[in-house]
Design a protein around this motif. Structure first.
Motif, PDB file in Angstrom:
ATOM      1  N   HIS A  99       9.920   2.975  -0.183  1.00 57.66           N
ATOM      2  CA  HIS A  99       9.308   3.925  -1.187  1.00 57.66           C
ATOM      3  C   HIS A  99       7.721   3.238  -1.518  1.00 57.66           C
ATOM      4  O   HIS A  99       6.913   4.137  -1.871  1.00 57.66           O
ATOM      5  N   THR A 100       7.889   2.009  -1.673  1.00 53.52           N
ATOM      6  CA  THR A 100       6.582   1.415  -2.306  1.00 53.52           C
ATOM      7  C   THR A 100       5.694   1.382  -1.204  1.00 53.52           C
ATOM      8  O   THR A 100       4.585   1.791  -1.512  1.00 53.52           O
ATOM      9  N   LEU A 101       5.975   1.445   0.115  1.00 50.75           N
ATOM     10  CA  LEU A 101       4.981   1.488   1.268  1.00 50.75           C
ATOM     11  C   LEU A 101       4.308   2.846   1.356  1.00 50.75           C
ATOM     12  O   LEU A 101       3.164   3.110   1.378  1.00 50.75           O
ATOM     13  N   ALA A 102       5.364   3.679   1.163  1.00 49.10           N
ATOM     14  CA  ALA A 102       4.792   5.029   0.930  1.00 49.10           C
ATOM     15  C   ALA A 102       3.875   5.323  -0.053  1.00 49.10           C
ATOM     16  O   ALA A 102       2.821   5.954   0.086  1.00 49.10           O
ATOM     17  N   SER A 103       4.276   4.809  -1.328  1.00 46.40           N
ATOM     18  CA  SER A 103       3.387   5.166  -2.481  1.00 46.40           C
ATOM     19  C   SER A 103       1.804   4.632  -2.361  1.00 46.40           C
ATOM     20  O   SER A 103       1.108   5.190  -2.454  1.00 46.40           O
ATOM     21  N   THR A 104       2.176   3.253  -1.782  1.00 48.42           N
ATOM     22  CA  THR A 104       0.656   2.518  -1.474  1.00 48.42           C
ATOM     23  C   THR A 104       0.031   3.393  -0.450  1.00 48.42           C
ATOM     24  O   THR A 104      -1.216   3.382  -0.336  1.00 48.42           O
ATOM     25  N   ALA A 105       0.588   3.955   0.650  1.00 46.72           N
ATOM     26  CA  ALA A 105      -0.221   4.651   1.695  1.00 46.72           C
ATOM     27  C   ALA A 105      -0.953   5.883   1.103  1.00 46.72           C
ATOM     28  O   ALA A 105      -1.875   6.189   1.783  1.00 46.72           O
ATOM     29  N   ILE A 106      -0.331   6.777   0.396  1.00 46.62           N
ATOM     30  CA  ILE A 106      -0.943   7.862  -0.290  1.00 46.62           C
ATOM     31  C   ILE A 106      -1.723   7.509  -1.572  1.00 46.62           C
ATOM     32  O   ILE A 106      -2.178   8.562  -2.179  1.00 46.62           O
ATOM     33  N   GLY A 107      -1.557   6.340  -1.986  1.00 48.71           N
ATOM     34  CA  GLY A 107      -2.454   5.982  -3.299  1.00 48.71           C
ATOM     35  C   GLY A 107      -1.775   6.581  -4.541  1.00 48.71           C
ATOM     36  O   GLY A 107      -2.393   6.689  -5.439  1.00 48.71           O
ATOM     37  N   LEU A 108      -0.397   6.508  -4.388  1.00 48.20           N
ATOM     38  CA  LEU A 108       0.328   7.153  -5.667  1.00 48.20           C
ATOM     39  C   LEU A 108       0.446   5.947  -6.432  1.00 48.20           C
ATOM     40  O   LEU A 108       1.519   5.231  -6.508  1.00 48.20           O
ATOM     41  N   SER A 109      -0.399   5.613  -7.567  1.00 50.46           N
ATOM     42  CA  SER A 109      -0.490   4.566  -8.594  1.00 50.46           C
ATOM     43  C   SER A 109       0.513   5.050  -9.865  1.00 50.46           C
ATOM     44  O   SER A 109       0.058   4.951 -10.914  1.00 50.46           O
ATOM     45  N   ASP A 110       1.902   5.188  -9.635  1.00 52.57           N
ATOM     46  CA  ASP A 110       2.862   5.681 -10.423  1.00 52.57           C
ATOM     47  C   ASP A 110       3.442   4.426 -11.194  1.00 52.57           C
ATOM     48  O   ASP A 110       4.164   4.588 -12.115  1.00 52.57           O
TER      49      ASP A 110
END
Length: 195
Positions: A99-110
């Motif tokens: 999940h963190t990998l995916a968020s980092t890959a798409i720039g989701l800074s949530d």
């Protein structure tokens, strides 16, 4: 130690812990860094990371916090780690969930972890993701490729056997030593001397 060396600023390392298996890597990293007065640790742990820490090691959040110099709330996207103006030597997410990998890959800074990761990428600072999943599916591989293309380093914590480890603790320490070497932080890890 010379006076000039004593006055040098500490090397700031951001350590993030997420909900993937392998909490022991984060614990050992923080323990090793307690013996490195030149390194200042900044720790943030996700809610899932706390659950995993309790499940795998029987350790609570505050026990882990005691190993760090500074700690931050996972939801505090206004913390200093969220700004490029806060200079660091780099960031390691250990372990790093998919999940963190995916968020980092798409720039989701949530949250603070993904925001700090985004900051490290945009500032061209070292970012290491100690990804823990197996087997990888295509989405995982594409996300790892994306992070690598942005300058991040993907580091699955695969054990090495060439140093003939006596036990699991030695394998964990070797992996942590290799990760810290990416930030020019030296440990007692033996160097490969050739066959």
């Amino acid at each position: 130690m010379t006076l000039a060396r004593a006055n040098l600023p500490k090397k700031r390392l951001v350590i993030a812990v997420t909900g993937a298996t392998g909490a022991i890597y984060a614990v050992r990293m923080l323990q090793m860094l307690q013996n490195k007065p030149e390194v200042e640790t900044h720790l943030v742990v996700s809610s899932s990371g706390v659950l995993n820490l309790q499940y795998e090691l029987g350790m609570g959040r505050h026990e882990l916090y005691k190993l760090a110099d500074f700690t931050y709330n996972f939801k505090d996207v206004g913390a200093k780690l969220a700004s490029g103006a806060f200079a660091t030597a780099g960031m390691v997410i250990v372990p790093c969930s998919m999940h963190t990998l995916a968020s980092t890959a798409i720039g989701l800074s949530d949250n603070l972890i993904t925001r700090a990761a985004d900051v490290h990428l945009k500032e061209k600072r070292r970012l290491v993701l100690v990804v823990r999943e197996t087997p990888f599916n295509l989405a995982h591989l594409r996300n790892m490729t994306s992070v690598t293309e942005m300058g991040g380093i993907i580091y699955p914590p695969l054990p090495a056997f060439y140093q003939h480890p006596k036990d699991m603790a030695e394998m964990i320490d070797h992996t942590v030593g290799r990760i810290l070497a990416l930030f020019d932080i030296q440990t007692d890890m033996p160097e490969w001397q050739g066959a």
